[in-house]
Write a protein that holds these residues in place. Sequence first.
Motif, PDB file in Angstrom:
ATOM      1  N   LYS A   1       4.297 -15.153   4.594  1.00  0.00           N
ATOM      2  CA  LYS A   1       4.305 -13.705   4.801  1.00  0.00           C
ATOM      3  C   LYS A   1       5.148 -12.994   3.754  1.00  0.00           C
ATOM      4  N   ASN A   2       6.184 -13.661   3.265  1.00  0.00           N
ATOM      5  CA  ASN A   2       7.118 -13.008   2.342  1.00  0.00           C
ATOM      6  C   ASN A   2       6.738 -13.183   0.870  1.00  0.00           C
ATOM      7  N   TYR A   3       5.666 -13.943   0.594  1.00  0.00           N
ATOM      8  CA  TYR A   3       5.364 -14.241  -0.796  1.00  0.00           C
ATOM      9  C   TYR A   3       5.000 -12.994  -1.593  1.00  0.00           C
ATOM     10  N   ILE A   4       4.370 -12.017  -0.951  1.00  0.00           N
ATOM     11  CA  ILE A   4       3.954 -10.806  -1.655  1.00  0.00           C
ATOM     12  C   ILE A   4       5.160 -10.053  -2.227  1.00  0.00           C
ATOM     13  N   PHE A   5       6.351 -10.272  -1.663  1.00  0.00           N
ATOM     14  CA  PHE A   5       7.561  -9.636  -2.183  1.00  0.00           C
ATOM     15  C   PHE A   5       8.106 -10.372  -3.410  1.00  0.00           C
ATOM     16  N   LEU A   6       7.589 -11.567  -3.633  1.00  0.00           N
ATOM     17  CA  LEU A   6       8.038 -12.375  -4.760  1.00  0.00           C
ATOM     18  C   LEU A   6       7.130 -12.221  -5.976  1.00  0.00           C
ATOM     19  N   ASP A   7       5.877 -11.847  -5.715  1.00  0.00           N
ATOM     20  CA  ASP A   7       4.913 -11.774  -6.820  1.00  0.00           C
ATOM     21  C   ASP A   7       3.783 -10.812  -6.460  1.00  0.00           C
ATOM     22  N   ASN A   8       3.507  -9.884  -7.352  1.00  0.00           N
ATOM     23  CA  ASN A   8       2.397  -8.954  -7.162  1.00  0.00           C
ATOM     24  C   ASN A   8       1.110  -9.648  -7.619  1.00  0.00           C
ATOM     25  N   TYR A   9       0.576 -10.511  -6.767  1.00  0.00           N
ATOM     26  CA  TYR A   9      -0.535 -11.369  -7.163  1.00  0.00           C
ATOM     27  C   TYR A   9      -1.907 -10.797  -6.793  1.00  0.00           C
TER      28      TYR A   9
ATOM     29  N   LEU B   1       3.062  -3.394  -0.291  1.00  0.00           N
ATOM     30  CA  LEU B   1       4.325  -3.706   0.385  1.00  0.00           C
ATOM     31  C   LEU B   1       4.511  -2.842   1.625  1.00  0.00           C
ATOM     32  N   PHE B   2       4.057  -1.592   1.571  1.00  0.00           N
ATOM     33  CA  PHE B   2       4.100  -0.714   2.743  1.00  0.00           C
ATOM     34  C   PHE B   2       3.231  -1.280   3.862  1.00  0.00           C
ATOM     35  N   LEU B   3       2.010  -1.675   3.538  1.00  0.00           N
ATOM     36  CA  LEU B   3       1.078  -2.170   4.547  1.00  0.00           C
ATOM     37  C   LEU B   3       1.520  -3.498   5.142  1.00  0.00           C
ATOM     38  N   GLU B   4       2.262  -4.292   4.368  1.00  0.00           N
ATOM     39  CA  GLU B   4       2.716  -5.598   4.846  1.00  0.00           C
ATOM     40  C   GLU B   4       3.561  -5.473   6.103  1.00  0.00           C
ATOM     41  N   GLN B   5       4.169  -4.320   6.308  1.00  0.00           N
ATOM     42  CA  GLN B   5       4.989  -4.097   7.509  1.00  0.00           C
ATOM     43  C   GLN B   5       4.165  -4.235   8.789  1.00  0.00           C
ATOM     44  N   PHE B   6       2.845  -4.023   8.685  1.00  0.00           N
ATOM     45  CA  PHE B   6       2.000  -3.933   9.870  1.00  0.00           C
ATOM     46  C   PHE B   6       1.133  -5.165  10.105  1.00  0.00           C
ATOM     47  N   GLY B   7       1.182  -6.134   9.207  1.00  0.00           N
ATOM     48  CA  GLY B   7       0.362  -7.327   9.406  1.00  0.00           C
ATOM     49  C   GLY B   7       0.389  -8.256   8.211  1.00  0.00           C
ATOM     50  N   GLN B   8      -0.417  -9.287   8.297  1.00  0.00           N
ATOM     51  CA  GLN B   8      -0.478 -10.303   7.255  1.00  0.00           C
ATOM     52  C   GLN B   8      -1.305  -9.813   6.060  1.00  0.00           C
ATOM     53  N   ILE B   9      -1.047 -10.424   4.902  1.00  0.00           N
ATOM     54  CA  ILE B   9      -1.786 -10.145   3.676  1.00  0.00           C
ATOM     55  C   ILE B   9      -2.668 -11.346   3.364  1.00  0.00           C
ATOM     56  N   GLY B  10      -3.968 -11.117   3.189  1.00  0.00           N
ATOM     57  CA  GLY B  10      -4.894 -12.215   2.928  1.00  0.00           C
ATOM     58  C   GLY B  10      -5.411 -12.213   1.496  1.00  0.00           C
ATOM     59  N   PHE B  11      -5.962 -13.340   1.081  1.00  0.00           N
ATOM     60  CA  PHE B  11      -6.505 -13.456  -0.271  1.00  0.00           C
ATOM     61  C   PHE B  11      -7.691 -14.412  -0.258  1.00  0.00           C
ATOM     62  N   ILE B  12      -8.801 -13.966  -0.855  1.00  0.00           N
ATOM     63  CA  ILE B  12     -10.001 -14.789  -0.992  1.00  0.00           C
ATOM     64  C   ILE B  12     -10.079 -15.242  -2.441  1.00  0.00           C
ATOM     65  N   ASP B  13     -10.123 -16.528  -2.675  1.00  0.00           N
ATOM     66  CA  ASP B  13     -10.069 -17.042  -4.040  1.00  0.00           C
ATOM     67  C   ASP B  13     -11.445 -17.073  -4.704  1.00  0.00           C
ATOM     68  N   ASP B  14     -12.227 -16.005  -4.492  1.00  0.00           N
ATOM     69  CA  ASP B  14     -13.512 -15.829  -5.161  1.00  0.00           C
ATOM     70  C   ASP B  14     -13.354 -14.741  -6.212  1.00  0.00           C
ATOM     71  N   ILE B  15     -13.978 -14.932  -7.374  1.00  0.00           N
ATOM     72  CA  ILE B  15     -13.938 -13.906  -8.414  1.00  0.00           C
ATOM     73  C   ILE B  15     -15.061 -12.910  -8.122  1.00  0.00           C
ATOM     74  N   MET B  16     -14.704 -11.696  -7.696  1.00  0.00           N
ATOM     75  CA  MET B  16     -15.697 -10.726  -7.249  1.00  0.00           C
ATOM     76  C   MET B  16     -15.629  -9.397  -7.991  1.00  0.00           C
ATOM     77  N   ALA B  17     -14.818  -9.336  -9.052  1.00  0.00           N
ATOM     78  CA  ALA B  17     -14.692  -8.090  -9.809  1.00  0.00           C
ATOM     79  C   ALA B  17     -14.139  -8.391 -11.194  1.00  0.00           C
ATOM     80  N   SER B  18     -14.217  -7.388 -12.078  1.00  0.00           N
ATOM     81  CA  SER B  18     -13.690  -7.520 -13.438  1.00  0.00           C
ATOM     82  C   SER B  18     -12.713  -6.388 -13.736  1.00  0.00           C
ATOM     83  N   TYR B  19     -11.617  -6.758 -14.374  1.00  0.00           N
ATOM     84  CA  TYR B  19     -10.540  -5.821 -14.695  1.00  0.00           C
ATOM     85  C   TYR B  19     -10.370  -5.729 -16.205  1.00  0.00           C
TER      86      TYR B  19
END
Length: 291
Positions: free
Chosen positions: A155-163, A193-211
């Motif tokens: 739960k706290n990893y998002i505070f360590l890295d903006n991944y 980080l604001f939203l993390e106060q209200f629940g878990q942060i999820g991540f799908i390891d699929d490449i679905m967009a281009s930056y």
Amino acid sequence: MINLPKVSVVTITYGHQDYIIETIKGVLKQNYTGKIEFIISNDNSPDDTDQVISDFFKSIEIPQNFEINYINHATNIGVMPNFYDALTKASGDYIALCDGDDYWTDENKLQKQIDFLEENEDYVLVGHNVRIFENETNETINSSFPFTNSIKPSKNYIFLDNYIPALSIVFKNKYEIPKWLLGCKIGDYPLILFLEQFGQIGFIDDIMASYRSNSGYHSSLDKNKKNQLFLQSIEIVKQNISLTKTQLNNLNYQILLIQLRDKNFAKSVKMILGTSTSLKFKLKSFLKIIK
């Protein structure tokens, strides 16, 4: 037919005349059959972005499940006010982000992320992996996410890295967007980080967009300036969110790493450690600097 929740897609744009159509197409091609509110907020672009957007919508047939809300500000209000204004206009049960120089590549992106959030009530936001373009001909895969689908970060990893890339974010529209976000110089990470106060942060390891890393306001800045904007935004987050000791330590660790990369800061540390003879004094001096 299943009554799918309404999704608001928020796109802010400025000076994106060469990219915005690809952004719009990536949203319009989504296979999601629920209602999609597509908010495009143009911050009075000095180029032909407005004309390009207007001409494109006149030339196509908009899918029936889409509600287009195109805003062209009469004057330039700035990146963060534009971002905040667009977010507060969103009326969907979920909000997805995609800036006007990025684009989605997976037609099932929204469906996958909505399914994830609908099936996991304790999660408030989910992101995914993206392809990063260093320039128009050279591309690399984003490898900043150190987990697989079978391993969820703490739960706290998002505070360590903006991944989580901004263009990959989908989150539940249940919480009032804080006005202190307007004081930040970057928007996506403080919002996460604001939203993390209200629940878990999820991540799908699929490449679905281009930056595109070589376009947009922040890409035009040098590394030191980008670091300054990031640090300024983190300080505002620390002032406005109640943090656990671990979360605060993780944020401070990020700040330390950025400061150590700064040549002037590193030079000062080297000077103190190099001129003092007592190891205890060296450590105390160093801690005073990073405090």
